[in-house]
Design a protein around this motif. Sequence first.
Motif, PDB file in Angstrom:
ATOM      1  N   LEU A  54       2.514  -2.650  -9.216  1.00  9.94           N
ATOM      2  CA  LEU A  54       1.664  -1.809  -8.365  1.00  9.94           C
ATOM      3  C   LEU A  54       2.338  -0.461  -8.131  1.00  9.94           C
ATOM      4  N   VAL A 112       3.370   0.257  -0.815  1.00  3.40           N
ATOM      5  CA  VAL A 112       2.426  -0.815  -1.154  1.00  3.40           C
ATOM      6  C   VAL A 112       2.317  -1.853  -0.033  1.00  3.40           C
ATOM      7  N   SER A 114       2.416  -3.619   3.578  1.00  2.84           N
ATOM      8  CA  SER A 114       2.093  -3.179   4.937  1.00  2.84           C
ATOM      9  C   SER A 114       3.288  -3.258   5.888  1.00  2.84           C
ATOM     10  N   ASN A 135      -1.332   3.033  -0.983  1.00  7.00           N
ATOM     11  CA  ASN A 135      -1.832   1.669  -1.063  1.00  7.00           C
ATOM     12  C   ASN A 135      -1.855   0.977   0.307  1.00  7.00           C
ATOM     13  N   ALA A 136      -0.691   0.646   0.843  1.00  6.11           N
ATOM     14  CA  ALA A 136      -0.604  -0.297   1.977  1.00  6.11           C
ATOM     15  C   ALA A 136      -1.754  -0.133   2.964  1.00  6.11           C
ATOM     16  N   GLY A 137      -2.400  -1.275   3.275  1.00  6.03           N
ATOM     17  CA  GLY A 137      -3.612  -1.218   4.085  1.00  6.03           C
ATOM     18  C   GLY A 137      -3.400  -1.372   5.576  1.00  6.03           C
ATOM     19  N   LEU A 138      -2.145  -1.440   6.009  1.00  4.32           N
ATOM     20  CA  LEU A 138      -1.818  -1.605   7.435  1.00  4.32           C
ATOM     21  C   LEU A 138      -2.877  -0.965   8.334  1.00  4.32           C
ATOM     22  N   PHE A 155      -7.036   2.490   1.468  1.00  7.11           N
ATOM     23  CA  PHE A 155      -7.963   1.615   2.199  1.00  7.11           C
ATOM     24  C   PHE A 155      -7.228   1.096   3.419  1.00  7.11           C
ATOM     25  N   ASN A 157      -6.653  -2.652   5.366  1.00  2.00           N
ATOM     26  CA  ASN A 157      -6.761  -4.050   4.904  1.00  2.00           C
ATOM     27  C   ASN A 157      -8.119  -4.681   5.220  1.00  2.00           C
ATOM     28  N   ALA A 185      -0.692  -7.648   6.171  1.00  2.00           N
ATOM     29  CA  ALA A 185      -1.799  -7.421   5.237  1.00  2.00           C
ATOM     30  C   ALA A 185      -2.649  -8.685   5.088  1.00  2.00           C
ATOM     31  N   PHE A 235      -6.239 -13.575  -0.010  1.00  2.00           N
ATOM     32  CA  PHE A 235      -5.621 -12.281  -0.277  1.00  2.00           C
ATOM     33  C   PHE A 235      -4.281 -12.546  -0.956  1.00  2.00           C
ATOM     34  N   ALA A 237      -1.855 -10.446  -4.320  1.00  2.00           N
ATOM     35  CA  ALA A 237      -1.842  -9.255  -5.185  1.00  2.00           C
ATOM     36  C   ALA A 237      -0.649  -9.324  -6.121  1.00  2.00           C
ATOM     37  N   PHE A 264      -7.886  -7.113  -4.839  1.00  2.00           N
ATOM     38  CA  PHE A 264      -6.487  -7.114  -5.283  1.00  2.00           C
ATOM     39  C   PHE A 264      -6.154  -8.382  -6.053  1.00  2.00           C
ATOM     40  N   TYR A 313      -4.697   0.566  -8.238  1.00  2.00           N
ATOM     41  CA  TYR A 313      -3.449   1.190  -7.768  1.00  2.00           C
ATOM     42  C   TYR A 313      -3.242   2.542  -8.451  1.00  2.00           C
TER      43      TYR A 313
HETATM   44  C1  PHB Z   1      -0.393  -4.520   1.742  1.00  2.00           C
HETATM   45  O1  PHB Z   1       0.672  -5.102   2.042  1.00  2.00           O
HETATM   46  O2  PHB Z   1      -0.960  -3.766   2.552  1.00  2.00           O
HETATM   47  C2  PHB Z   1      -0.998  -4.720   0.410  1.00  2.00           C
HETATM   48  C3  PHB Z   1      -0.218  -5.103  -0.667  1.00  2.00           C
HETATM   49  C4  PHB Z   1      -0.790  -5.255  -1.916  1.00  2.00           C
HETATM   50  C5  PHB Z   1      -2.147  -5.012  -2.096  1.00  2.00           C
HETATM   51  C6  PHB Z   1      -2.931  -4.631  -1.021  1.00  2.00           C
HETATM   52  C7  PHB Z   1      -2.359  -4.481   0.239  1.00  2.00           C
HETATM   53  O3  PHB Z   1      -2.692  -5.137  -3.294  1.00  2.00           O
END
Ligand code: PHB
Length: 400
Positions: A54, A112, A114, A135-138, A155, A157, A185, A235, A237, A264, A313
């Motif tokens: 990623l 990547v 969170s 990336n990280a959706g926190l 985005f 999460n 996440a 979830f 990834a 993901f 990604y």
């Molecule tokens: C995250 O930790 O926010 C996270 C990690 C991998 C992803 C999506 C979110 O593909």
Amino acid sequence: MTQSSDRTRREFLKTAAGGAVLAAGSLHIPFALAESAKIKVGLMLPYTGTFAQLGVAITNGFKLAVQENGGRIAGREIEYATVDDESQPAKAVDNAKRLVDREKVDVLVGTVHSGVQAGMVKVARESGVLHIIPNAGLDEASTVMCAPNVFRSSFANSQTSYPMGKVLAERGVKTAVTLTWKYSAGEQSVGGFAESFTKGGGKVVKQLWLPFPNVEFQPILTEIAALKPDAVYVFFAGGGAAKFLKDYQASGLKGKIPLYGSGFLTDGILEAVGDAAEGVETTLHYGDSIETPRNKSFRASYAKAFSKEPDVYAVQGYDAGLLLIAGLNAARGDISKKKDIINAMEKVEIDSPRGKWRMSSAHNPVQDMYLRKVVGKENKVTGVAIKALDWPPADRCKMG
Ligand code: PHB
């Protein structure tokens, strides 16, 4: 591990550039000198571990955007300082500080995971450095931790999972089991799914967890088989997602209990899983098969540059580059003009391979969430689950 560059020279050029601005006119020092100081971009991403691919895709995407812009931004060359954050939250603050305080990066791009992101946002808030999350959706980055200098090109999460719960509830699915890694996440992904699924009349009969980045799925798959829900929502990834899909198939559950996820689960791993992902439906803000000239040309350029198909990604890294370009162009390359940069990044419409999008007032993309299905080696878009989703609602962010 820091791959740094020629700091002394850069400082000199910065000073020389400043001098040129002051003296130009009287001493006839060309203004072009002012453009010679490089913009230093700090990339803090995972390059090892379950999220390694990623981090690489985000880096590639970012560099492609810069390359397509002539290899410069607002006339200034770009230099990179890179840190492998290993998806290790405990090292996050030190790693981010290394880039901000020691490397003196002009912009901090990452990450990547969170949990690592929470540390990065803290450092960005304290230092005021321009920060782009690719990336990280926190969710908190767009709610309680939002800040004027913190932007996201990806985005939140719960934004990616809320649509999946809605779709399943509308189909009349009654019961679901959720499974994910126990960290922010995973919790927020499952939280978003459960919120819309229960609102629509569904019931989450059990939530199952594994510590990150554990991939010992066997006992949990046995438990799911015994629970016999109508649907499983997960979830995962990266490498963990690939292993899960293969284990789900090997356990005999594939074809018996339908598997769903945020996208993901099936992005960036289809080459690695044979037919284990075939038919799996997910929701996400990107899909390989988006039929626009913009997406097609992006995919062709990326494949040519990196001999690999792009994924979500790569798109997020690319859009982080487009965002920085928009900000710096508005400030004519002057990184000290923070207000102008932030203003431009708040207003710009990003012409992304995913479709055009803008920032919410919380600095998170307002974007279409696609419904996708794996067909062969492609995440095929089969519809739009929710249009222009602003989630978590932007009013949960109060910028100081
Ligand atoms: C995250 O930790 O926010 C996270 C990690 C991998 C992803 C999506 C979110 O593909």
